[in-house]
Structure formats: C-alpha cells, structure tokens
Design an enzyme around this catalytic site. Structure first.
Site, PDB file in Angstrom:
ATOM      1  CD  GLU A 116      -0.176   0.969   3.417  1.00  0.00           C
ATOM      2  OE1 GLU A 116      -0.175   2.086   2.872  1.00  0.00           O
ATOM      3  OE2 GLU A 116      -0.060   0.810   4.639  1.00  0.00           O
ATOM      4  CG  HIS A 164      10.426  -3.601  -7.897  1.00  0.00           C
ATOM      5  ND1 HIS A 164       9.476  -3.474  -6.911  1.00  0.00           N
ATOM      6  CD2 HIS A 164      10.704  -4.937  -7.979  1.00  0.00           C
ATOM      7  CE1 HIS A 164       9.179  -4.666  -6.431  1.00  0.00           C
ATOM      8  NE2 HIS A 164       9.915  -5.562  -7.062  1.00  0.00           N
ATOM      9  CG  ASP A 198       9.821  -8.469  -5.406  1.00  0.00           C
ATOM     10  OD1 ASP A 198       9.570  -7.745  -4.420  1.00  0.00           O
ATOM     11  OD2 ASP A 198       9.613  -8.119  -6.582  1.00  0.00           O
ATOM     12  NE  ARG A 202      -1.781  -6.155  13.505  1.00  0.00           N
ATOM     13  CZ  ARG A 202      -1.239  -7.374  13.434  1.00  0.00           C
ATOM     14  NH1 ARG A 202      -0.138  -7.654  14.121  1.00  0.00           N
ATOM     15  NH2 ARG A 202      -1.792  -8.314  12.678  1.00  0.00           N
ATOM     16  CB  CYS A 260       9.240  -2.477  -3.771  1.00  0.00           C
ATOM     17  SG  CYS A 260      10.017  -0.962  -4.402  1.00  0.00           S
TER      18      CYS A 260
END
Length: 272
Positions: free
Chosen positions: A47, A114, A129, A72, A77
């Site tokens: 997110e 990424h 990943d 939490r 990435c």
C-alpha cells in the site's frame, strides 16, 4: 555495504514473526525462505497510503519496522524488502539486494525503482521479492532461464535479455507479460534512498498519482486501485467500482488498514 550489523541487530525478529504468523523453524534453507516469503505477503499488505496522506516514506530499517510491524501497516517495495532482507540476514541467508525497471502495465522505459533480492543457496541462486504487489511473487524463484515456476496464483518464468538483463514475466495469460527487468549488480541503501525519493514525491510517479493496495489471499488476491476493487478468487476476477465514501471501509475490512480519523486521501486518480 549491506545493512549495518547494528541495524540488523535492532530487528525485533519475534515481533516480525508474530506479525506474519510464522511459527516454523529458522534456518537458511529454501523451505524456510519460501515459508517466510508466503507468510509475509499474506500478512503485510502492499500500500501507498502515507504518500497520499502527505507523509514521508522512510526506508531505514527502524522506520520500516515501526510502520509495518509495530503499527501493523503495509508499504511498498522498499519498505517490504528492506524488512524482509533484514530478517533473512538475521537468520543467516546470504543476500544481494538488486533494483529493477518495472514493465508491468508500462510501455515506456521506466526508472530503476523496484527493490528485490537474490539469495545465494547451495542449489543455485534464488530470487525473492515480497514487495511488488498485485501479480508479485508468493515464494522464491530459481534464477534459471525459461523454467516455468508456479506461485500460489500465478505462474512465472525468467528470460535473459542481452548480456546482462534478466526479465521476470507472468505466464498466466495467453501471452507472457513482463513484470520487471533487472541486472545482478548489487545495490545499496543509498541507491534505494534516491529511487524512493522519486517514487514517493515525483509528480509523475505512479504512487503519487494513484491509491494502491494489494493483499494475496488463500484463494487468490484482493487489489485496490483508486476506486476499483478487484477480487480474484479461484481464478475468477470480479471488479467493483466504489463510491469515494466506501474506500476507508474497504481499506479497513479488506486490507486491515486504518486511516487516521479526519485524514483525507488525495491523489489525481481518486479525484478524477
């Protein structure tokens, strides 16, 4: 340099394992790697809410641990893989951190933005990943060209491109779809700081312009892009267009994400 030894030592491994629900053994084997990988992606959502809330994305291990474990929350990435790499190194895996150009749903050449990692194993290197979201990996894949490697939902393979590039591709559709391209050159925390600055602040960044969330489930995955909720279950995809007012509830109920009271999510994709 890898993550400094004192930084990895600051990792609260017990809290991480509680966050992901992993209760297995801890040894540098492929079985443990895959079990940790799957537990991570099923427990910690992908997110980008902080960007849309006007908050900086900090990717040092302490900040990532505080957000993804203690608070939490989820992340993207750099956050996911920084945390996961620290866990692997604590357990005793030898990890090289890499960077890729995303090709998924892209037609232009994209920046190196990424993060992923390569794990040195006796049977050959493995790609891991936990931070791609959507059609990302649910377990490691062998760094072998052309081998079809099933995941929980998807099927992926790797191909060589030129003398130095590897391309990870999804094989789920009639035509393979590239996910991202990378080399095996090691990248360092400073490289990810530069890339993270772009992805979290540049006006043209995908993450600045869109609300994004994803979480695999035992039956498939749930994704949210702006107002479109996608639910993949047993190979069947259902899409639902949400009212603006329903988004906070969907983030809470589907992804376990709480938006601070009174906070407003804002980006061009949501506001269109």
């Amino acid at each position: 340099m890898h993550q400094p030894a004192h930084a990895i030592a600051s990792l609260d491994l017990d809290a991480y394992l509680a966050r992901t629900g992993y209760r297995g053994t801890l040894a540098p084997t492929r079985e443990v790697l895959d079990a940790l990988h799957t537990a991570h992606v099923h427990s910690i959502p992908f997110e980008n809410l902080d960007i849309l809330l006007g908050r900086p994305i900090r990717i040092d291990l302490g900040s990532v641990q505080a957000k993804l474990v203690s608070a939490r929350r989820g992340g993207y990435c750099f956050e996911h893989n920084t945390l996961f790499v620290a866990v692997l190194r604590r357990i005793g895996f030898k990890v090289t951190t890499l960077i890729a150009r995303v090709r998924f749903q892209q037609s232009d050449i994209t920046p190196r933005s990424h993060m992923l990692s390569l794990i040195d194993m006796p049977g050959g290197p493995l790609l891991a990943d936990v931070g791609f979201g959507g059609p990302g990996l649910s377990r490691s894949v062998r760094l072998v060209e052309g081998e079809i490697q099933p995941q929980d939902v998807d099927v992926v393979s790797l191909r060589r491109e030129g003398s130095s590039f590897w391309v990870l591709e999804s094989r789920m559709g009639e035509q393979p779809q590239d996910l991202y391209a990378f080399t095996l050159e090691e990248n360092y925390p400073v490289d990810y700081e530069v890339a993270n600055h772009f992805t979290s602040t540049h006006p043209g960044s995908l993450f600045v312009n869109n609300l994004m969330a994803a979480l695999p489930t035992p039956e498939g995955r749930v994704t949210l892009r702006n107002r479109t909720l996608g639910v993949l279950r047993h190979g069947q995809l259902e899409r639902v267009e949400l009212d603006r007012e329903a988004i906070v509830g969907v983030l809470r109920d589907r992804f376990g994400l709480e938006i601070p009271a009174g906070a407003q999510l804002s980006c061009p994709g949501l506001d269109a």
